[in-house]
Design a protein around this motif. Structure first.
Motif, PDB file in Angstrom:
ATOM      1  N   LEU A  47      42.442  32.463  39.010  1.00 54.77           N
ATOM      2  CA  LEU A  47      41.583  33.230  38.082  1.00 54.77           C
ATOM      3  C   LEU A  47      42.008  33.651  36.704  1.00 54.77           C
ATOM      4  CD1 LEU A  47      40.283  36.257  40.428  1.00 54.77           C
ATOM      5  CD2 LEU A  47      39.059  34.217  39.865  1.00 54.77           C
ATOM      6  N   GLN A  48      41.191  33.597  35.837  1.00 55.27           N
ATOM      7  CA  GLN A  48      41.745  33.825  34.518  1.00 55.27           C
ATOM      8  C   GLN A  48      41.753  34.786  34.302  1.00 55.27           C
ATOM      9  OE1 GLN A  48      38.652  32.537  31.460  1.00 55.27           O
ATOM     10  NE2 GLN A  48      39.712  33.557  29.741  1.00 55.27           N
ATOM     11  N   LYS A  49      42.805  35.609  33.788  1.00 55.16           N
ATOM     12  CA  LYS A  49      43.564  36.939  33.493  1.00 55.16           C
ATOM     13  C   LYS A  49      42.712  37.481  32.281  1.00 55.16           C
ATOM     14  CE  LYS A  49      46.432  36.205  36.745  1.00 55.16           C
ATOM     15  NZ  LYS A  49      45.950  35.481  37.725  1.00 55.16           N
ATOM     16  N   ILE A  63      42.268  47.479  44.584  1.00 56.74           N
ATOM     17  CA  ILE A  63      42.385  47.991  43.322  1.00 56.74           C
ATOM     18  C   ILE A  63      43.613  47.308  43.079  1.00 56.74           C
ATOM     19  CG2 ILE A  63      42.867  49.690  41.603  1.00 56.74           C
ATOM     20  CD1 ILE A  63      40.760  51.245  43.138  1.00 56.74           C
ATOM     21  N   LYS A  64      44.772  47.373  44.042  1.00 52.24           N
ATOM     22  CA  LYS A  64      46.180  47.388  43.905  1.00 52.24           C
ATOM     23  C   LYS A  64      46.457  45.764  43.469  1.00 52.24           C
ATOM     24  CE  LYS A  64      47.917  51.103  46.504  1.00 52.24           C
ATOM     25  NZ  LYS A  64      48.623  51.354  47.914  1.00 52.24           N
ATOM     26  N   ASN A  65      45.681  44.962  44.193  1.00 51.24           N
ATOM     27  CA  ASN A  65      45.685  43.669  44.016  1.00 51.24           C
ATOM     28  C   ASN A  65      45.138  43.004  42.563  1.00 51.24           C
ATOM     29  OD1 ASN A  65      46.309  41.827  46.276  1.00 51.24           O
ATOM     30  ND2 ASN A  65      44.900  43.224  47.329  1.00 51.24           N
ATOM     31  N   TYR A  66      44.716  43.753  41.692  1.00 50.73           N
ATOM     32  CA  TYR A  66      44.458  43.339  40.591  1.00 50.73           C
ATOM     33  C   TYR A  66      45.126  44.133  39.394  1.00 50.73           C
ATOM     34  CZ  TYR A  66      40.643  40.757  42.629  1.00 50.73           C
ATOM     35  OH  TYR A  66      39.815  40.113  43.512  1.00 50.73           O
ATOM     36  N   GLU A  67      45.766  45.453  39.704  1.00 47.83           N
ATOM     37  CA  GLU A  67      46.351  46.251  38.673  1.00 47.83           C
ATOM     38  C   GLU A  67      47.320  45.431  37.745  1.00 47.83           C
ATOM     39  OE1 GLU A  67      46.254  50.453  40.405  1.00 47.83           O
ATOM     40  OE2 GLU A  67      47.890  49.429  41.229  1.00 47.83           O
ATOM     41  N   LYS A  68      48.118  44.534  38.556  1.00 48.14           N
ATOM     42  CA  LYS A  68      49.445  43.839  37.602  1.00 48.14           C
ATOM     43  C   LYS A  68      48.969  42.908  36.608  1.00 48.14           C
ATOM     44  CE  LYS A  68      53.322  40.906  38.430  1.00 48.14           C
ATOM     45  NZ  LYS A  68      53.833  39.961  39.146  1.00 48.14           N
ATOM     46  N   ASP A  69      47.576  42.016  37.014  1.00 48.39           N
ATOM     47  CA  ASP A  69      47.520  40.980  35.977  1.00 48.39           C
ATOM     48  C   ASP A  69      46.028  41.140  35.379  1.00 48.39           C
ATOM     49  OD1 ASP A  69      49.592  39.442  36.894  1.00 48.39           O
ATOM     50  OD2 ASP A  69      48.653  38.818  38.459  1.00 48.39           O
ATOM     51  N   PHE A  70      45.080  42.267  35.506  1.00 46.73           N
ATOM     52  CA  PHE A  70      44.139  42.524  34.920  1.00 46.73           C
ATOM     53  C   PHE A  70      44.000  43.717  34.367  1.00 46.73           C
ATOM     54  CE2 PHE A  70      43.360  39.277  38.100  1.00 46.73           C
ATOM     55  CZ  PHE A  70      42.203  38.427  37.345  1.00 46.73           C
ATOM     56  N   SER A  71      42.955  43.745  33.207  1.00 50.47           N
ATOM     57  CA  SER A  71      42.722  45.222  32.838  1.00 50.47           C
ATOM     58  C   SER A  71      41.417  45.644  33.697  1.00 50.47           C
ATOM     59  CB  SER A  71      42.273  45.280  31.485  1.00 50.47           C
ATOM     60  OG  SER A  71      41.740  46.530  31.024  1.00 50.47           O
ATOM     61  N   ILE A  72      41.276  46.609  34.362  1.00 51.38           N
ATOM     62  CA  ILE A  72      40.214  47.125  35.301  1.00 51.38           C
ATOM     63  C   ILE A  72      39.280  48.019  34.884  1.00 51.38           C
ATOM     64  CG2 ILE A  72      39.588  48.280  37.327  1.00 51.38           C
ATOM     65  CD1 ILE A  72      42.415  47.401  38.451  1.00 51.38           C
ATOM     66  N   ARG A  73      38.003  47.528  34.680  1.00 54.83           N
ATOM     67  CA  ARG A  73      36.878  48.518  34.263  1.00 54.83           C
ATOM     68  C   ARG A  73      36.149  48.573  35.557  1.00 54.83           C
ATOM     69  NH1 ARG A  73      34.275  45.451  29.086  1.00 54.83           N
ATOM     70  NH2 ARG A  73      36.263  45.278  27.983  1.00 54.83           N
ATOM     71  N   PHE A  74      35.757  50.038  35.640  1.00 51.53           N
ATOM     72  CA  PHE A  74      35.022  50.166  36.776  1.00 51.53           C
ATOM     73  C   PHE A  74      33.434  50.587  36.512  1.00 51.53           C
ATOM     74  CE2 PHE A  74      39.157  51.716  38.020  1.00 51.53           C
ATOM     75  CZ  PHE A  74      39.384  51.246  39.497  1.00 51.53           C
TER      76      PHE A  74
END
Length: 161
Positions: A47-49, A63-74
């Motif tokens: 996936l493109q970061k 959520i934990k799977n995405y925290e490192k490489d992505f900025s998360i918006r809910f």
């Protein structure tokens, strides 16, 4: 609150049957994995970061799977667990690289949600990730920017499309 879970399966009595998921998906580029978490880890490699849109109501393991490489918006989910499209629209911009769609308690998101996302995908170029059960109401598409992930270990076979 943890929404996901693991289910044990007794494999001692399993037997091959002619009518199986491999037969239905043999024309698709399919990877079989043991869980949604495994599918997410595999997808994260390609996936493109950038920014990922996640539903507000989702288990911490996703959520934990995405925290490192992505900025998360809910984005918001309504009381009936459908996606709040107005809120989702307000979060979409060119920084969004992934939109994660979740089905809740066996209820599949309305077709118009996925069609809306496909239209916006053309405009913004993001990838859509949705649980494999979404494929019941949306034909499986052999596209490089839409992926279905298994919903936990609820199936013997857990394909990643």
């Amino acid at each position: 609150m943890e929404l996901g879970s693991n289910f044990e399966i007794d494999i001692s009595n399993l037997q091959y049957v002619e009518d199986n998921i491999y037969q239905y998906l043999h024309n698709y580029h399919t990877i079989y994995l043991d869980s949604g978490r495994s599918a997410i880890r595999v997808l994260n490699k390609i996936l493109q970061k950038g920014v990922i849109l996640l539903p507000f109501y989702i288990c911490s393991s996703v959520i934990k799977n995405y925290e490192k490489d992505f900025s998360i918006r809910f984005y918001k989910v309504k009381k009936d667990f459908s996606i709040d499209l107005e809120d989702l629209k307000s979060k979409l911009d060119t920084d969004v690289t992934v939109v994660y769609v979740m089905n809740y308690f066996g209820e599949i998101q309305d077709n118009r949600v996925l069609e809306f996302l496909r239209e916006k995908k053309k405009e913004y170029g993001f990838t859509i990730i949705y649980p494999a059960r979404s494929s019941r109401n949306v034909p499986l598409r052999n596209e490089s920017d839409e992926f279905g992930t298994p919903e936990g270990r609820r199936r013997q076979d857990a394909p990643l499309f």
